[in-house]
Scaffold this motif. Structure first.
Motif, PDB file in Angstrom:
ATOM      1  N   ALA A 116     -96.331  36.042 -14.245  1.00  0.00           N
ATOM      2  CA  ALA A 116     -95.981  37.130 -15.162  1.00  0.00           C
ATOM      3  C   ALA A 116     -96.096  38.484 -14.469  1.00  0.00           C
ATOM      4  CB  ALA A 116     -96.873  37.075 -16.404  1.00  0.00           C
ATOM      5  N   LEU A 117     -97.078  38.629 -13.581  1.00  0.00           N
ATOM      6  CA  LEU A 117     -97.210  39.867 -12.822  1.00  0.00           C
ATOM      7  C   LEU A 117     -96.007  40.072 -11.916  1.00  0.00           C
ATOM      8  CD1 LEU A 117     -98.818  42.359 -11.993  1.00  0.00           C
ATOM      9  CD2 LEU A 117    -100.038  40.926 -10.324  1.00  0.00           C
ATOM     10  N   GLU A 118     -95.571  39.007 -11.268  1.00  0.00           N
ATOM     11  CA  GLU A 118     -94.398  39.103 -10.391  1.00  0.00           C
ATOM     12  C   GLU A 118     -93.164  39.554 -11.179  1.00  0.00           C
ATOM     13  OE1 GLU A 118     -92.247  36.473  -6.901  1.00  0.00           O
ATOM     14  OE2 GLU A 118     -93.462  35.436  -8.398  1.00  0.00           O
ATOM     15  N   ARG A 119     -92.974  38.992 -12.371  1.00  0.00           N
ATOM     16  CA  ARG A 119     -91.840  39.394 -13.218  1.00  0.00           C
ATOM     17  C   ARG A 119     -91.957  40.856 -13.634  1.00  0.00           C
ATOM     18  NH1 ARG A 119     -92.429  34.188 -15.698  1.00  0.00           N
ATOM     19  NH2 ARG A 119     -93.670  35.163 -17.335  1.00  0.00           N
ATOM     20  N   LEU A 120     -93.170  41.271 -14.004  1.00  0.00           N
ATOM     21  CA  LEU A 120     -93.380  42.661 -14.401  1.00  0.00           C
ATOM     22  C   LEU A 120     -93.094  43.607 -13.247  1.00  0.00           C
ATOM     23  CD1 LEU A 120     -94.320  44.793 -16.448  1.00  0.00           C
ATOM     24  CD2 LEU A 120     -96.664  44.357 -15.659  1.00  0.00           C
ATOM     25  N   LEU A 121     -93.570  43.263 -12.052  1.00  0.00           N
ATOM     26  CA  LEU A 121     -93.312  44.116 -10.885  1.00  0.00           C
ATOM     27  C   LEU A 121     -91.820  44.221 -10.602  1.00  0.00           C
ATOM     28  CD1 LEU A 121     -96.230  43.005  -8.543  1.00  0.00           C
ATOM     29  CD2 LEU A 121     -95.998  45.184  -9.777  1.00  0.00           C
ATOM     30  N   ALA A 122     -91.097  43.135 -10.760  1.00  0.00           N
ATOM     31  CA  ALA A 122     -89.645  43.169 -10.561  1.00  0.00           C
ATOM     32  C   ALA A 122     -88.991  44.109 -11.568  1.00  0.00           C
ATOM     33  CB  ALA A 122     -89.061  41.759 -10.672  1.00  0.00           C
ATOM     34  N   THR A 123     -89.471  44.079 -12.802  1.00  0.00           N
ATOM     35  CA  THR A 123     -88.939  44.973 -13.837  1.00  0.00           C
ATOM     36  C   THR A 123     -89.210  46.425 -13.487  1.00  0.00           C
ATOM     37  OG1 THR A 123     -89.251  43.291 -15.552  1.00  0.00           O
ATOM     38  CG2 THR A 123     -89.094  45.575 -16.297  1.00  0.00           C
ATOM     39  N   ILE A 124     -90.426  46.719 -13.064  1.00  0.00           N
ATOM     40  CA  ILE A 124     -90.800  48.089 -12.704  1.00  0.00           C
ATOM     41  C   ILE A 124     -90.001  48.557 -11.493  1.00  0.00           C
ATOM     42  CG2 ILE A 124     -92.687  49.517 -11.790  1.00  0.00           C
ATOM     43  CD1 ILE A 124     -94.573  47.715 -13.564  1.00  0.00           C
ATOM     44  N   GLN A 125     -89.863  47.688 -10.494  1.00  0.00           N
ATOM     45  CA  GLN A 125     -89.152  48.065  -9.273  1.00  0.00           C
ATOM     46  C   GLN A 125     -87.658  48.263  -9.511  1.00  0.00           C
ATOM     47  OE1 GLN A 125     -90.474  44.822  -6.855  1.00  0.00           O
ATOM     48  NE2 GLN A 125     -92.439  45.786  -6.397  1.00  0.00           N
ATOM     49  N   ALA A 126     -87.144  47.712 -10.599  1.00  0.00           N
ATOM     50  CA  ALA A 126     -85.718  47.862 -10.912  1.00  0.00           C
ATOM     51  C   ALA A 126     -85.399  49.156 -11.667  1.00  0.00           C
ATOM     52  CB  ALA A 126     -85.235  46.662 -11.739  1.00  0.00           C
ATOM     53  N   VAL A 127     -86.421  49.888 -12.071  1.00  0.00           N
ATOM     54  CA  VAL A 127     -86.191  51.143 -12.794  1.00  0.00           C
ATOM     55  C   VAL A 127     -85.616  52.169 -11.821  1.00  0.00           C
ATOM     56  CG1 VAL A 127     -87.291  53.018 -14.082  1.00  0.00           C
ATOM     57  CG2 VAL A 127     -88.063  50.663 -14.421  1.00  0.00           C
TER      58      VAL A 127
END
Length: 159
Positions: A116-127
């Motif tokens: 879940a952390l990996e998915r969240l980081l991907a979301t943040i990095q895509a901003v």
């Protein structure tokens, strides 16, 4: 001038330590009537000193086993408002701070697991405007509190 006095600080202390305390008990502790305590609490709320009443939950008991601090490096200020809006809307983000130093923001996040952390980081990095992130996992929390000691004072500006 907008002030808080010794009794206001006692009320704030009691509410922070025991959010479910009865007004009767607060009145007894500070030596006022229940209506006087209610009036003071209403005024503290109206002046923005009290910002809400919340339950504190055990994140691990609710399955959120991973806490981390995510330091965000941005490409500049062009996407500042969009980043703040997007990050603020993420349920996993418990705190969002603009900071000085290495990066532009630091986020306190809680997730169920490293996937879940990996998915969240991907979301943040895509901003848009995010150049990169640096993440520190929390191993053990020795102290975490929303408590803030107050003292009689002239209130600071709300902005």
């Amino acid at each position: 001038m907008d002030k808080i006095d010794t009794i206001d600080t006692q009320i704030l202390d009691l509410l922070q330590r025991e959010g479910r305390i009865k007004r009767k008990d607060i009145a007894e502790a500070v030596g006022l009537s229940i209506p006087s305590v209610s009036d003071r609490m209403r005024k503290l709320d109206a002046r923005g000193v009290l910002t809400g009443f919340h339950a504190t939950v055990d994140a691990k008991r609710l399955g959120h086993d991973v806490m981390a601090f995510v330091f965000v490096q941005s490409t500049g200020s062009d996407h500042y408002a969009e980043f703040v809006e997007t990050a603020s809307a993420l349920d996993e983000v418990q705190e969002l701070h603009s900071v000085t130093g290495d990066g532009s923001h630091v986020l306190k996040v809680r997730v169920r697991n490293t996937t879940a952390l990996e998915r969240l980081l991907a979301t943040i990095q895509a901003v848009p405007g995010v150049r990169g992130t640096r993440t520190s996992l929390v191993l053990t929390t020795h102290k975490e509190t929303p408590y803030l000691r107050s003292q009689p004072m002239v209130l600071a500006s709300p902005d």
